[in-house]
Design an enzyme around this catalytic site. Structure first.
Site, short mmCIF file in Angstrom:
data_model
loop_
_atom_site.label_atom_id
_atom_site.label_comp_id
_atom_site.label_asym_id
_atom_site.label_seq_id
_atom_site.Cartn_x
_atom_site.Cartn_y
_atom_site.Cartn_z
N GLY A 80 -13.68 -28.61 1.17
CA GLY A 80 -13.00 -29.61 1.97
C GLY A 80 -12.90 -29.27 3.45
N HIS A 117 -1.97 -29.27 1.76
CA HIS A 117 -2.80 -29.71 0.64
C HIS A 117 -2.05 -30.71 -0.25
CE1 HIS A 117 -6.37 -27.23 1.19
NE2 HIS A 117 -5.58 -26.23 1.54
#
Length: 424
Positions: free
Chosen positions: A101, A152
């Protein structure tokens, strides 16, 4: 009679010897180019099968070799967003740990061809990604808005937090806009992702500042006990990492994509373990299916292709497939790997579902491209045919006009001659 028989026998013997010598010349010992059976290669192939396999790009050319288990409809496969970057559309990136990511997030802020590129300044972690003509962000991600909904943040946190955060960032005197939020994410092979997270934690990562908000509150220490008592888990062995029952690395991808409100958030006593697992997996699959886009870490170029087809945004530089990760350098035995798969049983099922959906969407997009190309060529041929017909018609009209002009001139000459004859 004996001499004649010997001559007749000599012909087939010489023929066999010639064939054997020719075969050895074309297919030397150790070559795989003339292997028969199992469809491995064609006889007398120009290149050895192993060389051809090595020369192919494993990311771009390798087919998805697995049986179809899910009946996806064309509606499930078709993904196209009329993304209005000048309007009220927002891309929300759900960043799951150790799925690539960070690299993908940098692509979003630094590698997309935009009318107004993101402003990324040296020494600053975040970039300013404003719409053309507006001081408003079109991207909600780590490298644009930061961890505005928590470190996150998962699907449960983002869906309840992003609209409020975007409204706060808007000017106070401006009317609240009705925004369209398009959620995207990346997934990774569960075993590789798990090993990568273990190595990351072993080096000192903790993610202790993550909020894990659900139904308006974070989990209690009893609901989510810590796996270690010190500041971090530096030096943890893989065995210790796997032993902790509350380790959030277990089935992380499923949990972060599911609606945790359906299972009582982090309260494990609200229902049976089997029922909780069933609800988590079905919710994660449903949310993944409804997302505007998701990619797979193992297929970077296909991920780039699918994103560009979905949003109509194009990257400046091609994605690079990097297989030399820390997880790739970890060798585990069969029993350890089996245990990791058991700890991530939900993620294994989710990834199987995601991989087939991803594969079918890529294939569907390629099919659409071929149809569009055929239609483009058909339209081109039609225009050329019409143009040619128009040219022929124009030529015929010109010839007719020339003929009429000649007839008119001939008539005038004839009449003038007749008048002269009468005068004489």
């Amino acid at each position: 009679m004996d001499d004649r028989s010997n001559k007749l026998l000599l012909v087939p013997v010489l023929t066999v010897l010639f064939v054997m010598i020719g075969y050895q010349y074309i297919c030397p010992a150790g070559s795989t180019s003339c292997r028969f059976g199992n469809g491995e290669s064609f006889p007398f192939s120009k290149y050895p099968a192993d060389v051809k396999r090595e020369s192919q790009d494993p990311d771009e050319d390798a087919p998805f070799r697995f049986p179809s288990k899910f009946n996806f409809t064309s509606e499930d496969l078709y993904r196209h967003v009329d993304f209005d970057i000048k309007g009220n559309d927002v891309i929300v990136f759900l960043h799951i740990q150790k799925t690539g990511g960070t690299t993908f997030g940098r692509h979003l802020v630094r590698n997309i061809h935009l009318e107004r590129p993101c402003d990324c300044r040296s020494g600053q972690k975040k970039c300013t990604c404003h719409r053309p003509g507006k001081a408003e962000s079109w991207l909600f991600s780590r490298f644009s808005t930061g961890w505005s909904c928590g470190l996150h943040a998962d699907w449960t946190e983002l869906t309840s937090c992003v609209p409020a955060v975007m409204n706060k960032k808007q000017k106070k005197d401006a009317p609240l806009n009705r925004r369209n939020f398009y959620y995207i994410t990346l997934l990774r092979d569960p075993v590789s992702r798990y090993l990568s997270e273990w190595k990351h934690v072993q080096r000192g990562a903790t993610w202790k500042t993550a909020l894990h908000m659900c139904d308006g509150r974070p989990p209690t220490p009893d609901e989510l006990p810590a796996c270690y008592s010190s500041e971090d888990w530096t030096g943890v062995s893989l065995e210790e990492f796997m032993t902790c029952p509350s380790n959030l690395a277990n089935n992380r991808q499923t949990r972060m994509l599911a609606d945790l409100s359906l299972v009582g958030c982090y309260n494990l006593s609200s229902m049976s373990e089997e029922r909780r697992a069933e609800l988590l997996l079905s919710s994660a699959k449903r949310n993944l299916l409804r997302m505007a886009f998701f990619g797979l870490t193992e297929f970077q170029r296909k991920t780039q292709f699918l994103f560009e087809r979905t949003f109509g945004l194009h990257f400046i530089n091609a994605f690079t497939q990097i297989n030399g990760t820390r997880a790739a350098g970890v060798t585990v035995g069969t029993s350890t790997r089996r245990r990791i798969e058991e700890l991530n049983a939900l993620d294994m099922q989710l990834y199987e579902y995601a991989r087939e959906l991803f594969s079918r969407r890529v294939q569907y997009c390629h099919h659409q491209e071929r149809q569009e190309e055929r239609e483009r060529k058909r339209q081109q041929r039609r225009r050329m045919k019409e143009q040619k017909a128009s040219q022929i018609q124009q030529q015929e009209d010109d010839e007719r006009k020339d003929a009429e002009q000649e007839n008119t001139e001939l008539t005038v000459v004839t009449e003038d001659y007749s008048s002269q004859v009468v005068r004489w």
